[in-house]
Design a protein around this motif. Structure first.
Motif, mmCIF file in Angstrom:
data_model
loop_
_atom_site.group_PDB
_atom_site.id
_atom_site.type_symbol
_atom_site.label_atom_id
_atom_site.label_comp_id
_atom_site.label_asym_id
_atom_site.label_seq_id
_atom_site.Cartn_x
_atom_site.Cartn_y
_atom_site.Cartn_z
ATOM 1 N N VAL A 1 0.788 -1.221 0.140
ATOM 2 C CA VAL A 1 -0.066 -0.083 -0.028
ATOM 3 C C VAL A 1 0.920 1.228 0.031
ATOM 4 N N ASP A 2 0.559 2.343 -0.597
ATOM 5 C CA ASP A 2 1.246 3.463 -0.579
ATOM 6 C C ASP A 2 1.005 4.261 0.610
ATOM 7 N N GLY A 3 2.050 5.085 0.890
ATOM 8 C CA GLY A 3 2.004 5.848 2.514
ATOM 9 C C GLY A 3 1.202 7.201 2.284
ATOM 10 N N ASP A 4 0.533 7.482 1.379
ATOM 11 C CA ASP A 4 -0.009 8.838 1.075
ATOM 12 C C ASP A 4 -1.513 8.865 1.653
ATOM 13 N N ASP A 5 -1.950 7.592 2.221
ATOM 14 C CA ASP A 5 -3.370 7.607 2.697
ATOM 15 C C ASP A 5 -4.365 7.834 1.796
ATOM 16 N N THR A 6 -4.327 7.392 0.576
ATOM 17 C CA THR A 6 -5.246 7.177 -0.356
ATOM 18 C C THR A 6 -6.165 6.004 -0.506
ATOM 19 N N TYR A 7 -5.789 5.076 0.316
ATOM 20 C CA TYR A 7 -6.508 3.666 0.246
ATOM 21 C C TYR A 7 -6.850 3.673 1.678
ATOM 22 N N ASP A 8 -8.199 2.848 1.722
ATOM 23 C CA ASP A 8 -8.670 2.632 2.918
ATOM 24 C C ASP A 8 -8.212 1.020 3.762
ATOM 25 N N ALA A 9 -7.677 1.618 4.888
ATOM 26 C CA ALA A 9 -6.827 0.427 5.482
ATOM 27 C C ALA A 9 -7.973 -0.132 6.103
ATOM 28 N N GLY A 10 -9.190 0.038 6.169
ATOM 29 C CA GLY A 10 -10.256 -0.841 6.728
ATOM 30 C C GLY A 10 -10.530 -2.106 6.065
ATOM 31 N N LEU A 11 -10.441 -2.106 4.540
ATOM 32 C CA LEU A 11 -10.527 -3.176 3.967
ATOM 33 C C LEU A 11 -9.408 -4.108 3.964
ATOM 34 N N ALA A 12 -8.417 -3.800 4.616
ATOM 35 C CA ALA A 12 -7.257 -4.905 4.467
ATOM 36 C C ALA A 12 -7.641 -6.195 4.991
ATOM 37 N N ARG A 13 -8.480 -6.486 5.964
ATOM 38 C CA ARG A 13 -8.871 -7.749 6.447
ATOM 39 C C ARG A 13 -9.828 -8.261 5.534
ATOM 40 N N GLU A 14 -10.423 -7.860 4.862
ATOM 41 C CA GLU A 14 -11.357 -8.385 3.719
ATOM 42 C C GLU A 14 -10.413 -8.796 2.402
ATOM 43 N N LEU A 15 -9.490 -8.004 2.239
ATOM 44 C CA LEU A 15 -8.536 -8.368 1.087
ATOM 45 C C LEU A 15 -7.779 -9.562 1.474
ATOM 46 N N VAL A 16 -7.188 -9.622 2.680
ATOM 47 C CA VAL A 16 -6.380 -10.766 3.165
ATOM 48 C C VAL A 16 -7.115 -11.956 3.318
ATOM 49 N N ASN A 17 -8.530 -11.958 3.713
ATOM 50 C CA ASN A 17 -9.339 -13.110 3.662
ATOM 51 C C ASN A 17 -9.771 -13.603 2.213
ATOM 52 N N LYS A 18 -9.986 -12.761 1.187
ATOM 53 C CA LYS A 18 -10.045 -13.088 0.040
ATOM 54 C C LYS A 18 -8.866 -13.782 -0.440
ATOM 55 N N ALA A 19 -7.757 -13.430 -0.267
ATOM 56 C CA ALA A 19 -6.359 -13.799 -0.652
ATOM 57 C C ALA A 19 -6.413 -15.465 -0.114
ATOM 58 N N LEU A 20 -6.710 -15.310 1.069
ATOM 59 C CA LEU A 20 -6.620 -16.714 1.761
ATOM 60 C C LEU A 20 -7.684 -17.718 1.244
ATOM 61 N N GLU A 21 -8.774 -17.410 0.756
ATOM 62 C CA GLU A 21 -9.984 -18.218 0.470
ATOM 63 C C GLU A 21 -9.622 -18.856 -0.940
ATOM 64 N N GLY A 22 -8.861 -18.327 -1.914
ATOM 65 C CA GLY A 22 -8.259 -18.355 -3.155
ATOM 66 C C GLY A 22 -7.796 -19.901 -3.190
ATOM 67 N N PRO A 23 -6.556 -20.162 -2.965
ATOM 68 C CA PRO A 23 -5.608 -19.263 -2.706
ATOM 69 C C PRO A 23 -5.538 -18.342 -4.008
ATOM 70 N N PHE A 24 -5.213 -17.127 -3.822
ATOM 71 C CA PHE A 24 -5.016 -16.140 -4.987
ATOM 72 C C PHE A 24 -3.572 -15.655 -4.700
#
Length: 180
Positions: free
Chosen positions: A90-113
């Motif tokens: 992730v970029d350090g300029d606060d343009t992305y929502d860290a609150g989505l990280a858990r959902e993204l990690v869970n999606k990666a684990l579901e794949g596995p992707f």
């Protein structure tokens, strides 16, 4: 560490490449600590002159340096140095929502992707997704979709979850932002 569907515990690292991100880096680190408290957070500096690294260190991140200028060099160094099962880039300029990280990690684990790419929406942060960038991203994403199918929706997002297999085999040859 996060349990996967197989019961294996996944070690997660948040990788944040930075160049002069002093106004935002503390918030980015704090937000990821809340969203993924079990993750190790690494901030890699690429020659900041504004105190970014001091702030990152005070916020509790592991701070490292890459002297060769360019995001491609920083990403390559992060991939070489950090050991984990999943990597949140992730970029350090606060343009992305860290609150989505858990959902993204869970999606990666579901794949596995090997790659889970966060999709930006123009209404979320106008500075992060200017009109010219929207057009370029649509053209590049459209081209990739024609070649590989409709799996890609935001080709140039700087917010991704990557598998260890991807990170340790990615032939990163770019020097700058073309790494995206």
């Amino acid at each position: 560490m996060i349990p996967s569907q197989t019961g294996k515990i996944a070690l997660v690292a948040v990788l944040i490449p930075c160049l002069n991100e002093a106004p935002t880096i503390r918030k980015v680190i704090d937000d990821f600590k809340k969203s993924l408290p079990e993750a190790d957070i690494y901030v890699y500096d690429n020659g900041s002159s504004d105190g970014t690294m001091e702030i990152a260190s005070q916020a509790g991140a592991y701070v490292r340096f890459e002297l060769q200028r360019g995001k491609g060099h920083v990403v390559r160094r992060m991939f070489q140095d950090v050991e984990a099962d999943l990597y949140v880039l992730v970029d350090g300029d606060d343009t992305y929502d860290a609150g989505l990280a858990r959902e993204l990690v869970n999606k990666a684990l579901e794949g596995p992707f090997d790659v889970v790419n966060a999709v930006r929406f123009s209404g979320s942060n106008k500075d992060a997704f200017r009109y010219g960038h929207q057009i370029g991203n649509r053209l590049m994403t459209g081209t990739v979709r024609l070649i590989f199918g409709n799996r890609v929706r935001d080709m140039l997002s700087g917010y991704k979850v990557l598998s260890r297999r991807f990170v340790k085999s990615f032939p990163s040859l770019s020097k700058g932002f073309e790494v995206e």
